[in-house]
Design a protein around this motif. Structure first.
Motif, mmCIF file in Angstrom:
data_model
loop_
_atom_site.group_PDB
_atom_site.id
_atom_site.type_symbol
_atom_site.label_atom_id
_atom_site.label_comp_id
_atom_site.label_asym_id
_atom_site.label_seq_id
_atom_site.Cartn_x
_atom_site.Cartn_y
_atom_site.Cartn_z
ATOM 1 N N ASP A 1 0.832 -1.206 0.000
ATOM 2 C CA ASP A 1 0.000 0.000 0.000
ATOM 3 C C ASP A 1 0.862 1.249 0.000
ATOM 4 O O ASP A 1 0.582 2.219 -0.726
ATOM 5 N N LEU B 1 -5.023 10.719 -4.021
ATOM 6 C CA LEU B 1 -6.104 9.927 -3.455
ATOM 7 C C LEU B 1 -7.458 10.378 -3.966
ATOM 8 O O LEU B 1 -8.384 9.567 -4.073
ATOM 9 N N GLU C 1 -8.488 8.354 -6.738
ATOM 10 C CA GLU C 1 -8.849 6.974 -6.449
ATOM 11 C C GLU C 1 -10.101 6.854 -5.592
ATOM 12 O O GLU C 1 -10.584 5.749 -5.366
ATOM 13 N N GLY C 2 -10.633 7.947 -5.067
ATOM 14 C CA GLY C 2 -11.813 7.873 -4.205
ATOM 15 C C GLY C 2 -12.188 9.241 -3.685
ATOM 16 O O GLY C 2 -11.898 10.263 -4.316
ATOM 17 N N PHE D 1 -10.637 8.719 3.926
ATOM 18 C CA PHE D 1 -10.561 8.348 2.523
ATOM 19 C C PHE D 1 -11.495 7.187 2.268
ATOM 20 O O PHE D 1 -11.439 6.171 2.973
ATOM 21 N N ALA E 1 -12.474 4.671 -0.755
ATOM 22 C CA ALA E 1 -11.991 4.258 -2.067
ATOM 23 C C ALA E 1 -13.155 3.922 -2.977
ATOM 24 O O ALA E 1 -14.182 3.414 -2.542
ATOM 25 N N ASN E 2 -12.975 4.242 -4.279
ATOM 26 C CA ASN E 2 -13.917 3.801 -5.298
ATOM 27 C C ASN E 2 -13.688 2.312 -5.554
ATOM 28 O O ASN E 2 -12.578 1.814 -5.438
ATOM 29 N N LEU F 1 -14.534 -0.344 -3.896
ATOM 30 C CA LEU F 1 -13.957 -0.982 -2.714
ATOM 31 C C LEU F 1 -14.138 -2.495 -2.753
ATOM 32 O O LEU F 1 -13.234 -3.248 -2.400
ATOM 33 N N ARG G 1 -11.558 -3.986 -4.996
ATOM 34 C CA ARG G 1 -10.226 -3.928 -4.366
ATOM 35 C C ARG G 1 -10.087 -5.022 -3.303
ATOM 36 O O ARG G 1 -9.025 -5.632 -3.169
#
Length: 198
Positions: free
Chosen positions: A17, A51, A54-55, A66, A68-69, A71, A74
């Motif tokens: 990460d 970031l 990404e989201g 945060f 995330a898109n 998810l 992922r």
């Protein structure tokens, strides 16, 4: 704060990460080299901007959140074995359903249904027995009340008959005092006659 070099050993999940975030920050910052505090502040700003691609980034004071898109995708990618491409090529993949598991579920559902039917039959029989017992108790109580009413009625009638007989006896005994007086008079007369005869 010193950043680990490219050859530094990191934990498996966290290192991956951090390396991806570092790559994003370098891509967003154009690879410019800065040192010290400017490096950390610039990296924080470029990380936030990277970031956002990404989201969703939410800031509340010193707290940054945060979301995330994609998810779910992922999570699936993080759980997939290494070197194995994700099924569906980027879309949401549904794992294959095991027919044996479905048969087991159907068999268990049949067993549960049979047990529920048996339980309902037992409950029905128990309720019928309780209902019959309740009806018997109510009928016994009703018969007891009826017999008690009849007995009370007979007792009242007998009491009235006794009172009537006592009244008749009282009326029949009314001449007795006068007769007793006459008997006393006759007894006194006899005593006087006896005294004269002596």
């Amino acid at each position: 704060m010193e950043e680990p070099g490219p050859a530094a050993a990191l934990p498996e999940g966290r290192g991956r990460d951090e390396r991806s975030l570092e790559a994003l920050s370098l891509a967003g910052g154009g690879g410019a080299a800065v040192t010290g505090r400017q490096l950390s502040e610039g990296r924080r700003a470029t990380l936030a901007s990277a970031l956002e691609l990404e989201g969703t980034v939410l800031r509340e004071g010193r707290l940054t959140q945060f979301v995330a898109n994609n998810l779910e995708r992922r999570i699936r990618l993080s759980g997939a074995p290494r070197g194995e491409p994700p099924a569906g090529g980027g879309g949401s993949s549904i794992p294959a359903i095991d027919p044996g598991a479905l048969q087991d579920v159907v068999a268990l559902a049949g067993q549960v249904a049979a047990q529920v039917d048996e339980l309902l039959r037992n409950v029905h029989c128990g309720l019928q027995a309780l209902t019959a017992l309740s009806v018997g108790c109510i009928q016994t109580y009703r018969d007891g009340v009826e017999s008690l009413g009849e007995a009370a009625d007979l007792s009242i009638r007998a009491m009235y008959a006794l009172v009537a007989r006592c009244e008749e006896l009282d009326r029949a005994m009314q001449p007795v005092p006068a007769l007793a007086k006459r008997i006393r008079d006759m007894k006194g007369t006899l005593e006087r006659l006896e005294g004269l005869c002596k």
